[in-house]
Design a protein around this motif. Sequence first.
Motif: not given
Length: 667
Positions: A164-174
């Motif tokens: 979940g934390l990695e998905i949140h960070m990935a969404m920030r990047w995109v």
Amino acid sequence: MTVSISAHTCEQLEALLRVIANDPRADRVARLGQLARYVAAERPADALDWICDLLERETDLRDGLGRLLAGELLVSPFHRELSDTGAHVGHGLLAQTAFRLGRTLVPPVPPAGGAQAVLHAIAASSSAARWVVAAGVDRWRRLLKILAKAPDWSADGAAAEHLGLEIHMAMRWVALRAASTATSEDVQVLLKPAVSETASFTTLPAAVERSFSTDAVPDARTTLLAQLVQCEQLARRWRSTAREAGTTAGLTHHIRGLREAAVRLKRLALVIQRGDAAFEQGAGLLVEVLVSYAERNSLTQLVRRSSADLAYRVTESASRDGEHYVANSRREWAGLLRAACLAGVVIAFMAIIKIKIAAAHLPLLWEALLVCLNYGLGFVFIHLIHGTVATKQPAMTAAVLARRLAEDDGTPLAMQQTVDLCVRMARSQTIAVAGNVLVAAPVALLLYMLWPMLTGHTLINEVKATAFIADASVWAGPALVFAGIAGCCLFLAGMISGWFDNLAGVTRLSARLAVHPLLLSTLGADRSARLGRYMGEHLGALTGNLTFGFLLGGVSFLGVLTGTGLDIRHVAFSSANTTFAIAHSWAEMQAWLIPLLVVGVLLIGAVNITVSFGLSLFMAIRARGAEDVRTGLLLFLLGRRLLRNPLQFFVPPKNEPGAASEGSEAP
């Protein structure tokens, strides 16, 4: 479930899964890579089904594989891989090309552990993308559902929390990269989007943060999903606008990246939800991540993705020009004949100028330049006087046929309309070749007879006459190969013409020339506007003709420079040169040689047209995504039409109603 994979493969797959589950001393990530290679070597869908069946039966294998994946995911962050759509939003096309080229020449060190090591084991090469896709999203969804039952993947476990934390960070990047790309110079200058449209992308980072905030309003994620749908629609509309008004490789790259960023953000937002929808989106995300990783260094994929819309725009320009070369009535057919005859006259003079340039024995570079200018300026002059060079038609008419094939919905009426178009194209091409050849040859003969009266000596000597006869002797030399080279030059010239038409559209050439200070001061506003309109409409044709001339002359120059004898054969010039040779050697020439030379000239023309048309049609079909063409049925209907009414392939019926159907039966 019945699967069609070999017993040996089943044994190897089971053995590898047992090592992964039960042998902590083994390099289990490497074994996972071996497992992926066995799946790729078989039928991927069946192999993945077999693995799922085994994992459902033997929960210890399921738990062992789940434990391996959970442990590797916890080792290192992997939001970069989750955010990689393959389009590399925010990075320029040239930068990505250089980056991938460098990694292709000197591959990076393989990752030692973590999610990256798992990805590398499964999708180390670009070919892995094929089997990952071939396995099907349904199989990957089934695998995820099975692994989710493993103890290490419980909803409140460390692995799920880390994901979940990695998905949140990935969404920030995109979101950040999409916002940056939406404000790039290519997008803002070439598309001129409204402020509200740009804001749909620039506000994505804040929307993502609100959706994860603990004190966010309940519908924050619903609002984010709605905004992402709007962003996806905007990217599609911008793509359509760019296709119509003109595009560049960089703009295409950015628009594709924005659309894929919106799709990836939407998928990531749905993955963190519960239920079957999460597994559905998770399977799609897994396939996308694996494919992106496999193609991360692929130059071919980068060029294919970035050039697709540009190729569409180029071939679309060619198709609009090609409509002028398809006669829909007897009047238009006669007009094509007149234009081709006009070009035939000019070509006869161009052939004489080329002979005299060669006879001057100039230094090689200057001779090549003059030959190129003779070809190029001659073709431009033919265009200016509204003449038609028959061999330039296929590159244009192929795009017309590709558009028709893309619009074909498979109904009998649609197929019949395609057949009618092919018939009109055939007779338009035939009459254009006939006009070029049947006029170029007599005019060449007339000029040969007048030359001694005007200059006091013959146009060519015995050596030149013998060389011209050898050039047209397709039975004893590489004439047809050289004709094929000329066909490639015709194809390239057609694509370059479409490129400059696209350039004129994307740079607003007409409007810019109309207000050019120098033109306004010298020509005035009215003439500047007319010049701008003319250049906007004809820039592609002018540059295409000039380029074609330099390609023809350049090939011959390259042949002399390298000592390979490389050359070109063009049907119109071959007809004029062969006429010069026959007229000069008439008294000594054996009668049987003349029909052979005539057939040779016609075969040269056939190769010119076939190569140019084939290459142009292939590119146009690929650009339009019309690969699923019912070629067999089309050829059958054309053959039946030819047998029943062969005259229609050469002369239009008297009562033909424009571009409408010619009254043939439907398939």
